[in-house]
Design an enzyme around this catalytic site. Structure first.
Site, PDB file in Angstrom:
ATOM      1  N   MET A  24     -50.185 -16.740  34.200  1.00 59.20           N
ATOM      2  CA  MET A  24     -50.658 -15.634  35.039  1.00 59.20           C
ATOM      3  C   MET A  24     -52.041 -15.202  34.594  1.00 59.20           C
ATOM      4  O   MET A  24     -52.238 -14.849  33.426  1.00 59.20           O
ATOM      5  CB  MET A  24     -49.699 -14.441  34.950  1.00 59.20           C
ATOM      6  CG  MET A  24     -48.355 -14.672  35.585  1.00 59.20           C
ATOM      7  SD  MET A  24     -47.260 -13.254  35.375  1.00 59.20           S
ATOM      8  CE  MET A  24     -46.853 -13.408  33.616  1.00 59.20           C
ATOM      9  N   GLN A  98     -52.458 -23.625  29.909  1.00 58.29           N
ATOM     10  CA  GLN A  98     -52.626 -24.180  31.246  1.00 58.29           C
ATOM     11  C   GLN A  98     -54.109 -24.485  31.463  1.00 58.29           C
ATOM     12  O   GLN A  98     -54.961 -23.597  31.372  1.00 58.29           O
ATOM     13  CB  GLN A  98     -52.146 -23.225  32.337  1.00 58.29           C
ATOM     14  CG  GLN A  98     -52.152 -23.927  33.699  1.00 58.29           C
ATOM     15  CD  GLN A  98     -51.938 -23.017  34.879  1.00 58.29           C
ATOM     16  OE1 GLN A  98     -52.769 -22.156  35.138  1.00 58.29           O
ATOM     17  NE2 GLN A  98     -50.852 -23.203  35.600  1.00 58.29           N
ATOM     18  N   HIS A 172     -53.003 -27.589  35.753  1.00 63.58           N
ATOM     19  CA  HIS A 172     -52.800 -26.760  36.940  1.00 63.58           C
ATOM     20  C   HIS A 172     -53.130 -27.604  38.166  1.00 63.58           C
ATOM     21  O   HIS A 172     -54.300 -27.737  38.552  1.00 63.58           O
ATOM     22  CB  HIS A 172     -53.680 -25.520  36.881  1.00 63.58           C
ATOM     23  CG  HIS A 172     -53.265 -24.419  37.815  1.00 63.58           C
ATOM     24  ND1 HIS A 172     -52.339 -24.608  38.828  1.00 63.58           N
ATOM     25  CD2 HIS A 172     -53.647 -23.110  37.907  1.00 63.58           C
ATOM     26  CE1 HIS A 172     -52.176 -23.469  39.491  1.00 63.58           C
ATOM     27  NE2 HIS A 172     -52.958 -22.557  38.952  1.00 63.58           N
ATOM     28  N   TYR A 177     -56.344 -25.008  43.665  1.00 63.88           N
ATOM     29  CA  TYR A 177     -57.432 -25.303  42.732  1.00 63.88           C
ATOM     30  C   TYR A 177     -57.746 -26.807  42.752  1.00 63.88           C
ATOM     31  O   TYR A 177     -57.277 -27.531  43.648  1.00 63.88           O
ATOM     32  CB  TYR A 177     -57.091 -24.744  41.357  1.00 63.88           C
ATOM     33  CG  TYR A 177     -56.927 -23.243  41.396  1.00 63.88           C
ATOM     34  CD1 TYR A 177     -58.015 -22.410  41.683  1.00 63.88           C
ATOM     35  CD2 TYR A 177     -55.682 -22.645  41.242  1.00 63.88           C
ATOM     36  CE1 TYR A 177     -57.871 -21.029  41.780  1.00 63.88           C
ATOM     37  CE2 TYR A 177     -55.524 -21.262  41.341  1.00 63.88           C
ATOM     38  CZ  TYR A 177     -56.623 -20.460  41.607  1.00 63.88           C
ATOM     39  OH  TYR A 177     -56.481 -19.102  41.716  1.00 63.88           O
TER      40      TYR A 177
END
Length: 357
Positions: A24, A98, A172, A177
């Protein structure tokens, strides 16, 4: 029946439970993309999770999506992360970084560079900048010769992550993205070997994963995907075909886990479970959607074949979320106004449940 509180072996790690803290963005990094003492305290507070996946960390300057996010592309950034990973380990936890390349979801005001993407197609929506939200700019399409370097940037950041003390990394590949942009049929209009067919559109993701596995080992590498997701305006044609092909190629590399978001029909996700041979992490509810993941969602997905279940927003206001889930205790609400506000309020100020002595 599998319990959320059973242990699980993930690569070289033994997780004490099957609760994963989802990545997050919290935009609390210092200038230069440095991790901070507050970030060390934040993650250490949540170290009872079976596994923590950090906020998205940019692998290079052009890959930075939002201001205030941390990086893993300089020696100073590596050094700043060591107290964070050290604090998590001292508290008995395990943490993956991440690796997040924003691609077209960025702005020159944030990075000093024109964003890059598979094609000259702008993201849909406003992006965050130091002066406030602005329309997503038109990215520069990567030349064919440049694409392998951006794929390798994930591996280079992964090496730095291990040097910084992380137990592994998660690529990710979700939520619009860069990896997701290459998978997309409307953000990726390329006619070279990185676009067009399903084989071309999955190539960037496979090369990024292969480079990372080669750099730090398969047992330390995972990937997060959002099949059929429409974040930042991406669209994917033939979702079952696309993701079956992608997972088939990724499975050959034997990474530690696949992290799926519930962004498509449940039957598609269950079919992808059958394709995937190693650990499956499922995030059962739509990220930033109207519903937070709860104990019932977790138990249901463990019954459907997930090995681990990730919780996002519930971890913000509940640093002791594992014990609250275990005891059926109330889940405290988070203050959305402080998600990205900076500072320690709404970051380090949520208490554990007042357990009776």
């Amino acid at each position: 029946m599998t319990s959320l509180f059973d242990s699980y072996r993930l690569g070289g790690l033994v997780l004490p439970n099957r609760v994963v803290m989802a990545p997050m963005t919290r935009v609390r990094a210092a200038a230069g993309g440095l991790a901070t003492p507050s970030m060390a305290a934040y993650y250490a507070q949540r170290a009872t999770a079976g596994l923590i996946v950090s906020e998205g960390v940019q692998p290079n300057v052009v890959g930075q999506s939002n201001p205030g996010t941390p990086g893993l592309h300089t020696d100073e950034q590596v050094a700043s992360w060591r107290p964070v990973t050290g604090a998590v380990h001292a508290s008995g936890g395990r943490i993956f970084a991440q690796i997040m390349h924003g691609g077209r979801v960025s702005h020159p005001e944030t990075t000093g560079l024109r964003p890059v993407g598979p094609s000259e197609v702008a993201a849909v929506g406003d992006v965050f900048t130091p002066s406030g939200p602005q329309p997503a700019p038109l990215p520069r399409a990567l030349d064919t010769a440049e694409v392998p370097g951006q794929a390798r940037s994930y591996a280079e950041a992964a090496r730095r992550a291990v040097d910084a003390g992380f137990d592994g990394v998660e690529l990710h590949g979700a939520n619009g993205y860069l990896i997701s942009q290459f998978l997309s049929s409307n953000a990726n209009l390329r006619t070279d070997g990185y676009g067009g067919s399903v084989t071309g559109r999955i190539r960037f993701a496979v090369e990024a994963m292969a480079a990372t596995v080669d750099a730090i080992g398969a047992e330390r590498t995972g990937i997060r995907l959002s099949p059929g997701g429409t974040f930042w305006g991406v669209r994917e044609s033939d979702v079952p075909e696309l993701y079956t092909a992608l997972l088939t190629e990724l499975a050959r590399l034997e990474p530690a886990y696949l992290h799926l978001e519930a962004t498509t029909d449940e039957d598609v996700l269950i079919a992808l479970r059958r394709v995937w041979p190693t650990a499956l992490v499922v995030n059962p509810t739509l990220p930033m959607g109207p519903k937070q993941t709860g104990r019932d969602d977790a138990d249901r997905w463990l019954g459907l074949g997930a090995d681990l279940v990730s919780f996002g927003r519930a971890f913000i206001a509940n640093p002791d979320l594992v014990e609250r889930l275990r005891g059926g205790l109330p889940i405290a609400p988070a203050d959305e106004a402080t998600y990205y506000a900076g500072g320690d309020t709404g970051y380090l100020t949520y208490p554990a449940y007042p357990y009776a002595a």
